[in-house]
Design a protein around this motif. Structure first.
Motif, PDB file in Angstrom:
ATOM      1  N   GLY A 119     -45.008 -31.503  15.047  1.00 45.83           N
ATOM      2  CA  GLY A 119     -45.824 -32.494  14.375  1.00 45.83           C
ATOM      3  C   GLY A 119     -47.236 -31.989  14.107  1.00 45.83           C
ATOM      4  O   GLY A 119     -47.541 -30.803  14.301  1.00 45.83           O
ATOM      5  N   PRO A 120     -48.117 -32.875  13.678  1.00 48.28           N
ATOM      6  CA  PRO A 120     -49.490 -32.472  13.335  1.00 48.28           C
ATOM      7  C   PRO A 120     -50.253 -31.829  14.484  1.00 48.28           C
ATOM      8  O   PRO A 120     -51.252 -31.145  14.245  1.00 48.28           O
ATOM      9  CB  PRO A 120     -50.143 -33.799  12.929  1.00 48.28           C
ATOM     10  N   GLU A 121     -49.798 -32.012  15.719  1.00 52.73           N
ATOM     11  CA  GLU A 121     -50.527 -31.432  16.849  1.00 52.73           C
ATOM     12  C   GLU A 121     -50.655 -29.921  16.730  1.00 52.73           C
ATOM     13  O   GLU A 121     -51.681 -29.340  17.120  1.00 52.73           O
ATOM     14  CB  GLU A 121     -49.842 -31.785  18.179  1.00 52.73           C
ATOM     15  N   LEU A 176     -41.506 -25.279   8.186  1.00 55.59           N
ATOM     16  CA  LEU A 176     -40.746 -26.507   8.418  1.00 55.59           C
ATOM     17  C   LEU A 176     -40.277 -26.669   9.858  1.00 55.59           C
ATOM     18  O   LEU A 176     -40.440 -27.736  10.457  1.00 55.59           O
ATOM     19  CB  LEU A 176     -39.541 -26.537   7.470  1.00 55.59           C
ATOM     20  N   GLN A 177     -39.661 -25.625  10.418  1.00 57.54           N
ATOM     21  CA  GLN A 177     -39.089 -25.748  11.757  1.00 57.54           C
ATOM     22  C   GLN A 177     -40.153 -26.101  12.791  1.00 57.54           C
ATOM     23  O   GLN A 177     -39.996 -27.042  13.578  1.00 57.54           O
ATOM     24  CB  GLN A 177     -38.384 -24.459  12.151  1.00 57.54           C
ATOM     25  N   TYR A 211     -41.320 -20.395  14.824  1.00 54.87           N
ATOM     26  CA  TYR A 211     -40.791 -20.713  16.145  1.00 54.87           C
ATOM     27  C   TYR A 211     -40.231 -22.129  16.155  1.00 54.87           C
ATOM     28  O   TYR A 211     -40.614 -22.971  15.337  1.00 54.87           O
ATOM     29  CB  TYR A 211     -41.890 -20.586  17.200  1.00 54.87           C
ATOM     30  N   ASP A 212     -39.370 -22.399  17.144  1.00 54.84           N
ATOM     31  CA  ASP A 212     -38.798 -23.737  17.247  1.00 54.84           C
ATOM     32  C   ASP A 212     -39.524 -24.601  18.273  1.00 54.84           C
ATOM     33  O   ASP A 212     -39.059 -25.691  18.611  1.00 54.84           O
ATOM     34  CB  ASP A 212     -37.299 -23.673  17.581  1.00 54.84           C
ATOM     35  N   ASN A 213     -40.660 -24.121  18.760  1.00 53.88           N
ATOM     36  CA  ASN A 213     -41.441 -24.923  19.698  1.00 53.88           C
ATOM     37  C   ASN A 213     -42.906 -24.497  19.654  1.00 53.88           C
ATOM     38  O   ASN A 213     -43.227 -23.359  19.301  1.00 53.88           O
ATOM     39  CB  ASN A 213     -40.892 -24.818  21.123  1.00 53.88           C
ATOM     40  N   MET A 214     -43.776 -25.439  20.012  1.00 52.43           N
ATOM     41  CA  MET A 214     -45.205 -25.203  19.912  1.00 52.43           C
ATOM     42  C   MET A 214     -45.709 -24.205  20.952  1.00 52.43           C
ATOM     43  O   MET A 214     -46.614 -23.410  20.667  1.00 52.43           O
ATOM     44  CB  MET A 214     -45.955 -26.524  20.047  1.00 52.43           C
ATOM     45  N   MET A 262     -50.030 -24.471   5.648  1.00 53.93           N
ATOM     46  CA  MET A 262     -48.880 -25.328   5.927  1.00 53.93           C
ATOM     47  C   MET A 262     -47.831 -25.104   4.856  1.00 53.93           C
ATOM     48  O   MET A 262     -47.998 -25.485   3.700  1.00 53.93           O
ATOM     49  CB  MET A 262     -49.293 -26.793   5.987  1.00 53.93           C
ATOM     50  N   ASP A 263     -46.741 -24.508   5.262  1.00 56.56           N
ATOM     51  CA  ASP A 263     -45.696 -24.070   4.328  1.00 56.56           C
ATOM     52  C   ASP A 263     -44.489 -25.007   4.423  1.00 56.56           C
ATOM     53  O   ASP A 263     -43.472 -24.668   5.016  1.00 56.56           O
ATOM     54  CB  ASP A 263     -45.295 -22.633   4.688  1.00 56.56           C
ATOM     55  N   CYS A 264     -44.640 -26.207   3.841  1.00 53.03           N
ATOM     56  CA  CYS A 264     -43.543 -27.188   3.875  1.00 53.03           C
ATOM     57  C   CYS A 264     -42.984 -27.491   2.481  1.00 53.03           C
ATOM     58  O   CYS A 264     -42.095 -28.334   2.340  1.00 53.03           O
ATOM     59  CB  CYS A 264     -43.988 -28.458   4.580  1.00 53.03           C
ATOM     60  N   LYS A 265     -43.522 -26.859   1.455  1.00 55.19           N
ATOM     61  CA  LYS A 265     -42.927 -26.852   0.111  1.00 55.19           C
ATOM     62  C   LYS A 265     -42.513 -28.245  -0.377  1.00 55.19           C
ATOM     63  O   LYS A 265     -41.344 -28.528  -0.619  1.00 55.19           O
ATOM     64  CB  LYS A 265     -41.709 -25.919   0.076  1.00 55.19           C
TER      65      LYS A 265
END
Length: 241
Positions: free
Chosen positions: A48-50, A41-42, A17-20, A64-67
């Motif tokens: 952020g970490p929140e 990533l998106q 998603y593009d928002n929390m 956490m899939d940020c490669k």
């Protein structure tokens, strides 16, 4: 190891998603059907970490899939930081090389021990499921077939001390033969027979992936884009059982 995992532990839901707010609403809708949420990533760069802390507060584990893919010192620093957030799993690109992967693992262990928390599982990304044979050879510039490249990276990741790799379902059996059954396989590109394949090329059904020996399955749109996400998750869990 696979036998010790309950069905709800074998599936990671991709919160793409593009928002929390939307991500947390989806997690809440899924309730206790799935144990682990994947933050990519998106969503991470938007929230952020929140987002990691909010999911933990809801009782979920986080992949956490940020490669990570950079020089060894930079990736070691990133590994230290993400470990401090208590994630269950994170990943680095195997293409970063042996030293980078070793430093990432060492940093994760050091931070976890200093913080008194569990060491996260560190997984190496081999080739993306969007990578076709032509792309591998003609665009990326790696000779040979995709499986050969995946196996090379898997063995390198194991040498570096990583816990496993991300690969497509079509490489599971070969990875098990080369690296052993305890070397974790995290499989994206999972689509039930009733779901569309979208932009991923090397896909597989949940049952087929588990039969081949997969430890974890990453499933996104088949659940999150369903009319009833919880019903879709339960349907997939039945297939996994």
């Amino acid at each position: 190891m696979r036998a010790n995992l309950r069905p709800e532990e074998k599936i990671f839901v991709a919160l793409d998603y593009d928002n929390m707010d939307d991500a947390l609403r989806m997690a809440e809708r899924l309730g206790d059907t799935i144990k682990t949420m994947k933050v990519g990533l998106q969503l991470f760069f938007k929230s952020g970490p929140e987002i990691l802390h909010r999911l933990h507060e809801m009782g979920f584990q986080v992949f956490m899939d940020c490669k990570f893919h950079d020089i060894p010192n930079t990736v070691a620093g990133a590994s230290d930081s993400v470990t401090a957030h208590g994630v269950y799993m994170f990943n680095v690109h195997c293409a970063g090389g042996l030293e980078m992967m070793k430093r990432a693992k060492e940093a994760a262990i050091k931070r976890a021990e200093a913080s008194g928390i569990q060491v996260p599982k560190l997984i190496g990304v081999t080739q993306l499921t969007s990578t076709s044979q032509a792309m591998l050879n003609e665009e990326i510039g790696i000779a040979g077939d995709v499986q050969r490249s995946v196996l090379h990276y898997a063995k390198l990741a194991q040498q570096a001390g990583l816990d496993g790799v991300v690969a497509s379902g079509h490489e599971i059996a070969a990875i098990r033969e080369a690296c052993g059954d305890q070397f974790l396989t995290v499989i994206p590109g999972i689509r039930p027979a009733w779901a569309a394949s979208d932009d991923q090329k090397r896909i597989m059904t949940p049952a087929a992936a588990l039969a081949a020996g997969a430890h974890y399955l990453v499933i996104g749109r088949a659940i999150t884009h369903a009319d009833d996400p919880k019903a879709a998750a339960l349907r997939i869990l039945e297939e996994v059982r």
